[in-house]
Structure formats: structure tokens, C-alpha cells
Design a protein around this motif. Structure first.
Motif, short mmCIF file in Angstrom:
data_model
loop_
_atom_site.label_atom_id
_atom_site.label_comp_id
_atom_site.label_asym_id
_atom_site.label_seq_id
_atom_site.Cartn_x
_atom_site.Cartn_y
_atom_site.Cartn_z
N GLU A 83 23.66 30.27 34.38
CA GLU A 83 23.93 30.22 32.94
C GLU A 83 25.39 30.55 32.64
O GLU A 83 26.01 29.92 31.79
CB GLU A 83 23.00 31.18 32.19
N LYS A 84 25.92 31.51 33.34
CA LYS A 84 27.30 31.93 33.11
C LYS A 84 28.26 30.77 33.35
O LYS A 84 29.27 30.63 32.64
CB LYS A 84 27.64 33.10 34.03
N TYR A 85 27.96 29.94 34.36
CA TYR A 85 28.86 28.83 34.71
C TYR A 85 28.23 27.47 34.41
O TYR A 85 28.66 26.46 34.98
CB TYR A 85 29.26 28.94 36.18
N LEU A 127 31.73 25.06 43.00
CA LEU A 127 31.38 26.32 43.64
C LEU A 127 32.63 27.16 43.95
O LEU A 127 32.61 28.39 43.81
CB LEU A 127 30.60 26.06 44.93
N GLU A 128 33.70 26.49 44.35
CA GLU A 128 34.94 27.22 44.63
C GLU A 128 35.47 27.86 43.35
O GLU A 128 35.99 29.00 43.39
CB GLU A 128 35.98 26.26 45.22
N HIS A 129 35.34 27.17 42.24
CA HIS A 129 35.76 27.74 40.95
C HIS A 129 34.99 29.03 40.65
O HIS A 129 35.57 30.03 40.21
CB HIS A 129 35.51 26.71 39.84
N ILE A 130 33.69 29.02 40.91
CA ILE A 130 32.87 30.23 40.68
C ILE A 130 33.34 31.36 41.60
O ILE A 130 33.49 32.51 41.17
CB ILE A 130 31.38 29.92 40.91
N CYS A 131 33.55 31.04 42.87
CA CYS A 131 34.02 32.05 43.82
C CYS A 131 35.31 32.70 43.35
O CYS A 131 35.48 33.93 43.42
CB CYS A 131 34.22 31.43 45.20
N GLN A 132 36.22 31.88 42.88
CA GLN A 132 37.51 32.42 42.43
C GLN A 132 37.36 33.27 41.18
O GLN A 132 37.98 34.32 41.05
CB GLN A 132 38.48 31.26 42.20
N LYS A 133 36.51 32.81 40.26
CA LYS A 133 36.30 33.58 39.03
C LYS A 133 35.63 34.92 39.30
O LYS A 133 35.89 35.92 38.62
CB LYS A 133 35.43 32.77 38.06
#
Length: 307
Positions: A18-20, A176-182
């Protein structure tokens, strides 16, 4: 491997799915041509057609697209999970009441979002068909389904149908990389690609596995990555080892969903060009779609798989 500082997990944070969840067309992971097609559909808010989004696998972005459309239009909307409110009463009361109420914005239709429309009863689908015709000038419907065979042809014919095929793996990896970085997670590209390979084509499952690793404080590297339900991968390995008794015990104990297992085996067979398994799992899917008991069908096909 790219490394960044870790952040302490806050249990009050929303779940990653939900967050992303994408909020704009630009952040949606889907076929670019179909994305542009949807944009054209909503250019005239007074003439938005009914739409049906379908895919054989959950988690591919159907619900996210529906929410992006509603957000982009800023229209009045009613969201109904059709597998929960699947009966004729929900259609006649909740949905009809929304249909007959005028929009708060004269320049656009209202939206009724029916998630998992393939869970609706035949009677409620028939009632819905009548409402789609009667109130088309005031509302448009967005339906989602994983099994389009359970959506009556009368409904399908009144919708613009959009199939959600396999999402681009590079686009999923970027997401997924964007989530990891965030989230300040340690990760490697190899870890992300293994995560995708094991859970593809479900983007949602990929994100859920990512959050499991986040909660556990583990980096996203190949050694730490498993499928969302590792029991499916275990069954695949047991089939190769021809260990029928162990497979039978696992399935009969109800430790996994047989139809999901069949789809997982189909995907593995497709990846490995295992034509025999592809044919068996396709036949299973057809039999289940026709109404056969999923446990009986999958269990009875295992001996043929391990020959």
C-alpha cells in the motif's frame, strides 16, 4: 552490491504493497501501449467506457490501475470487493443506489469499481448487466478478474477488455529497487532479479517478500531470497525427485492452495521448456475453471507429472 544504511523497522508503517502502490500512470508497471490506451479512454470524462481488467495471476496491477484512473479523474466512486459482496442484494441495494445518484461533478461520470468480479454469482452478474445499460450516462464500471471464464459474456461484451500479460522484468526490478532505496535496504541487483524470478509474474508477491526481508533486517541478496510461499518451490523439487508420498501428504494436509500450486508449476514448466508439464498444468487449469475440485484435479495429476 549496493549498500546503504539500514533503518529501524517501524511497525506502524503501512505495508509496502500500500505504501508503494502506484498513484500515477507514470509509476504503474504495465505495458506502455496499454497504458496509453487507458489514458485515451479517460480523456473525455463524460464518455469513459466500462472496463474489464483481467489476468490469470493475482498481483499484476489490476487494482492499482483502477485506483490510478479514479485518482486521475477525481470522480465520485464506489469500491466493492465482489468476492465479499457477491450476491444479488449487494447489486440491487449498494450498487443501484450509487448508480441513481447524480455525480457531484457534472462534467464527469461516477465510477463503480468491482474488484474480483469473477466471484459474483450469475444472478448478480445479470442484474449488473442491466445496470450497466440503464445508467451508462451517469456511471462507468471497472471490473477486475483473475478467471475471465467466470465473467458472463454479457458483461464482457459491454466492457473494454484489457489483459494484464507478463510485466517487463526490468520495470519490476526498477520498481523494487526504488522501494529498497526509499527504505534504506541493503540489496544487490542479483538479489532483486532472483526475487523476481521466484515470484514472477506477481508484482505484489515480490513486494511482500521484500518487506519480509526488511522486517527480518536481511539484505536482498540471492542467498536470502525465497518465494512468497516456499512450499510451492518445495513441491517442484519433490516432483523432480519423484517423491510422491511427500507431495501427497503436503497437498492433503491443506498447507497450500492447489490452484495457486498448479499455476506455479505451470510457470516453472514454462521457464524450463518442460512441454509435458505445460500440457498437464494447462489441462488442470481448464478442468478447475470448468468447476472441478482443485485439490482432486491437482492431486490426481501428480503421478503423471513424476513419470
Amino acid at each position: 552490491m549496493q549498500t546503504v544504511n539500514k533503518m529501524e523497522f517501524n511497525p506502524l508503517d503501512r505495508v509496502f504493497t500500500e505504501k508503494y502502490r502506484p498513484k500515477t500512470f507514470d509509476t504503474l508497471v504495465m505495458d506502455a501501449d496499454k497504458k496509453e490506451l487507458i489514458k485515451r479512454y479517460i480523456q473525455n470524462p463524460k464518455a469513459v467506457p466500462h472496463m474489464l481488467f483481467y489476468s490469470r495471476t493475482p498481483g499484476t496491477g489490476k487494482t492499482s490501475l483502477a485506483k490510478v484512473i479514479i485518482r486521475a479523474l477525481g470522480c465520485d466512486y464506489l469500491s466493492v470487493n465482489s468476492s465479499d459482496d457477491r450476491g444479488i442484494d449487494a447489486v440491487r441495494e449498494k450498487i443501484k443506489q450509487f448508480c441513481i445518484t447524480r455525480s457531484t461533478k457534472e462534467e464527469m461520470k461516477r465510477c463503480i469499481f468491482l474488484d474480483e468480479a469473477d466471484g459474483m454469482t450469475p444472478q448478480s452478474q445479470e442484474a449488473l448487466r442491466n445496470m450497466m445499460e440503464t445508467y451508462e450516462s451517469n456511471v462507468f464500471f471497472i471490473l477486475t478478474a483473475n478467471n475471465i471464464n467466470k465473467v458472463k459474456e454479457a458483461l464482457q461484451s459491454r466492457c473494454e477488455k484489457i489483459t494484464f500479460a507478463y510485466p517487463d522484468k526490468k520495470a519490476v526490478a526498477d520498481y523494487l529497487e526504488h522501494i529498497c532505496q526509499k527504505e534504506n535496504m541493503d540489496y544487490s541487483i542479483d538479489g532483486l532479479m532472483k526475487l523476481i524470478d521466484l515470484n514472477y509474474p506477481s508484482i505484489r508477491d515480490c513486494v511482500l517478500v521484500l518487506q519480509d526481508l526488511y522486517v527480518a533486517g536481511k539484505p536482498v541478496v540471492p542467498d536470502n531470497v525465497r518465494p512468497l510461499n516456499p512450499a510451492y518451490e518445495d513441491i517442484w523439487i519433490l516432483i523432480k525427485k519423484k517423491e510422491y508420498s511427500v507431495i501427497k501428504k503436503t497437498i492433503m494436509e491443506g498447507l497450500l492452495e492447489p490452484r495457486d500450486l498448479n499455476m506455479y508449476l505451470w510457470e516453472k514448466a514454462l521457464d524450463e521448456d518442460n512441454f509435458k508439464m505445460i500440457q498437464i498444468t494447462c489441462k488442470n487449469e481448464k478442468d478447475i475453471a470448468d468447476g472441478a475440485n482443485p485439490t482432486v484435479i491437482v492431486m490426481s495429476s501428480i503421478p503423471e507429472m513424476i513419470k
